[in-house]
Design an enzyme around this catalytic site. Structure first.
Site, PDB file in Angstrom:
ATOM      1  N   PRO A 254      10.851  -7.938   3.676  1.00 33.49           N
ATOM      2  CA  PRO A 254      11.640  -8.616   2.473  1.00 33.49           C
ATOM      3  C   PRO A 254      12.746  -7.572   2.005  1.00 33.49           C
ATOM      4  O   PRO A 254      12.189  -6.596   1.421  1.00 33.49           O
ATOM      5  CB  PRO A 254      10.939  -9.371   1.636  1.00 33.49           C
ATOM      6  CG  PRO A 254       9.598  -8.523   1.443  1.00 33.49           C
ATOM      7  CD  PRO A 254       9.508  -8.225   2.822  1.00 33.49           C
TER       8      PRO A 254
ATOM      9  N   CYS B  66       8.514  -5.515  -6.198  1.00 36.30           N
ATOM     10  CA  CYS B  66       9.886  -4.820  -6.390  1.00 36.30           C
ATOM     11  C   CYS B  66      10.112  -3.949  -7.784  1.00 36.30           C
ATOM     12  O   CYS B  66       9.387  -4.522  -8.773  1.00 36.30           O
ATOM     13  CB  CYS B  66      10.992  -6.021  -6.795  1.00 36.30           C
ATOM     14  SG  CYS B  66      12.594  -5.490  -6.951  1.00 36.30           S
TER      15      CYS B  66
ATOM     16  N   GLY C 253       5.263   0.754   4.567  1.00 42.61           N
ATOM     17  CA  GLY C 253       5.523   2.297   4.236  1.00 42.61           C
ATOM     18  C   GLY C 253       5.352   3.142   5.291  1.00 42.61           C
ATOM     19  O   GLY C 253       4.348   3.413   6.043  1.00 42.61           O
ATOM     20  N   ASN C 254       6.324   3.921   5.362  1.00 41.69           N
ATOM     21  CA  ASN C 254       6.267   5.462   6.394  1.00 41.69           C
ATOM     22  C   ASN C 254       6.654   4.738   7.769  1.00 41.69           C
ATOM     23  O   ASN C 254       6.237   5.309   8.823  1.00 41.69           O
ATOM     24  CB  ASN C 254       5.161   5.993   6.387  1.00 41.69           C
ATOM     25  CG  ASN C 254       4.863   6.661   5.028  1.00 41.69           C
ATOM     26  OD1 ASN C 254       5.696   6.577   4.057  1.00 41.69           O
ATOM     27  ND2 ASN C 254       3.555   7.012   4.801  1.00 41.69           N
TER      28      ASN C 254
END
Length: 436
Positions: free
Chosen positions: A109, A192, A293-294
């Site tokens: 998202p 967020c 992530g990454n």
């Protein structure tokens, strides 16, 4: 102990081998697969856009838009999911995930950036599921214009997570009921980290109020026909993170996406996501887990799946520059480190932009979203010819003709920055004049 999706003595396992027990018909369907009741109702209606809106940020790129319904169709479905608890709820979570095909490569998202045309572009190039942009539950519940512009979908846009930010369980449920006929999960944003989330008291800042977090999940899990998913960031302390994940599972979360950075680690280039923490969460809970992530290219995705043992991976920023990431394409930045094994993939970001614009012509979205994608996709190109970027920035009201002209102008300047793909061993052998 790691949860096995289908214990041999479970009714779910028996359904896989006994065709006489058909979960797709009769009352048994609603007992075992209540989530499936709304899955075959994609949103494909079209309504005209109201005239007279001079706010450029809210202008749409065409005279038609595919919109969410003004009244929730889910109201006709009178069987919520809250009657299942414990082991039955875990089995159901896995049965549903298997029913969706266990997608591995997922569009994360992104506010104003994971809208329908971009999701469809990413799906064309390897993405197997996608999240909507984060939607504000209160505004979504109250404002029909916001609903019609910010949430659009179509029958090809599945599996789909619709994500909301919220801090009021009743308001969240009202918003969720409006979209549940048109998605596969309703997702709650607990990740967020931006200042707007702090001011609005949602996202990762609800980590300071875990009773409220639990109430938000429980409210949806006991009242919706589709499952609830959650996207979180991690605490600085591992045990706090594990306790958090277990609480979400107990509250009714059926799928958990874990971003391996803390709330304070906002800069993805400065802070690497901690895959070990994601793996620890995966080992601690029994519901499906996704990693975030990454993920810069496809090799990162496969490595993350191996190291975290999660069901799938999410990518965000990297997809904005390269929507073909999951199909194995690399941008020049990530190809330069492996020049000896990479070759021209016969595709570039300008071509991807043209494909994106064509999706936008078919499925209109606000122009601010389109402008953002143009800058993300052509960022490297604009650095070489900044005067073309200046022309774009000076254009107050965009048109498709103007944007296609930007691409033509860059082509005429002789510019092409190809995306690369990994060269196979057979191709290497042929190039060297040897047999594979």
């Amino acid at each position: 102990m790691r949860f096995k999706p289908f214990p041999s003595d479970s009714l779910f396992a028996k359904l896989q081998v006994n065709p006489r027990l058909n979960p797709n018909s009769g009352p048994l369907h609603f007992l075992l697969y209540p989530f499936m009741a709304t899955q075959a109702q994609p949103l494909c209606s079209q309504t005209p856009i109201p005239n007279g809106d001079d706010d450029n940020d809210d202008l749409l790129c065409s005279s038609e838009i595919i919109t969410s319904p003004s009244e929730p169709e889910a109201a006709a479905l009178d069987r919520p999911n809250g009657y299942l608890t414990g082991e039955a709820r875990i089995e159901r979570a896995w049965a549903y995930w298997n029913k969706l095909g266990r997608p591995k490569f997922i569009v994360a998202p992104m506010v104003d950036n994971s809208e329908l045309p971009f999701r469809l572009l990413c799906r064309k190039y390897g993405a197997q599921a996608a999240y909507t942009p984060m939607l504000h539950s209160r505004i979504f519940s109250e404002n029909e214009k916001y609903r019609s512009q910010e949430f659009t979908t179509c029958k090809e846009d599945r599996p789909l997570f619709v994500q909301f930010c919220a801090n009021d369980p009743d308001v969240l449920l009202e918003a969720a009921r409006r979209v549940e006929p048109y998605c596969d999960y309703v997702d709650i944003n607990f990740g967020c980290p931006q200042r707007i989330a702090r001011r609005g008291n949602y996202g990762a800042f609800l980590m300071d109020n875990l009773p409220l977090v639990k109430s938000l999940v429980e409210k949806l899990a006991t009242n919706l026909m589709v499952p609830v998913s959650c996207k979180i960031r991690v605490f600085p302390d591992l045990q706090d993170t594990i306790n958090y994940a277990k609480m979400l599972e107990e509250a009714g979360c059926a799928l958990l996406a874990v971003h391996g950075r803390t709330r304070d680690e906002k800069d993805g280039k400065k802070f690497r996501a901690n895959w070990k923490v994601i793996k620890a969460v995966r080992d601690a809970v029994r519901i499906p887990v996704l990693a975030n992530g990454n993920i810069r290219h496809i090799e990162d995705a496969w490595q993350c799946l191996e190291e975290t043992d999660t069901e799938g991976v999410l990518s965000a920023e990297s997809l904005l520059e390269n929507p073909a990431l999951f199909a194995g394409y690399r941008t020049a930045e990530w190809a330069s480190d492996h020049e000896e094994i990479c070759k021209d993939g016969k595709l570039d970001q300008a071509e991807l932009l043209v494909e994106y614009l064509k999706f936008c012509e078919k499925y209109p979205v606000p122009w601010r979203m389109i402008r953002s994608h143009v800058h993300k996709l052509l960022g490297d190109w604009f650095r070489i010819h900044p005067h073309v970027r200046d022309e774009l920035n000076a254009q107050y009201k965009l048109t498709f003709e103007f944007l296609y002209g930007i691409v033509d102008q860059l082509r005429e300047l002789g510019l092409r920055i190809p995306l690369s793909v990994k060269e196979t061993n057979q191709e290497k052998s042929s190039a060297n004049g040897t047999s594979a």
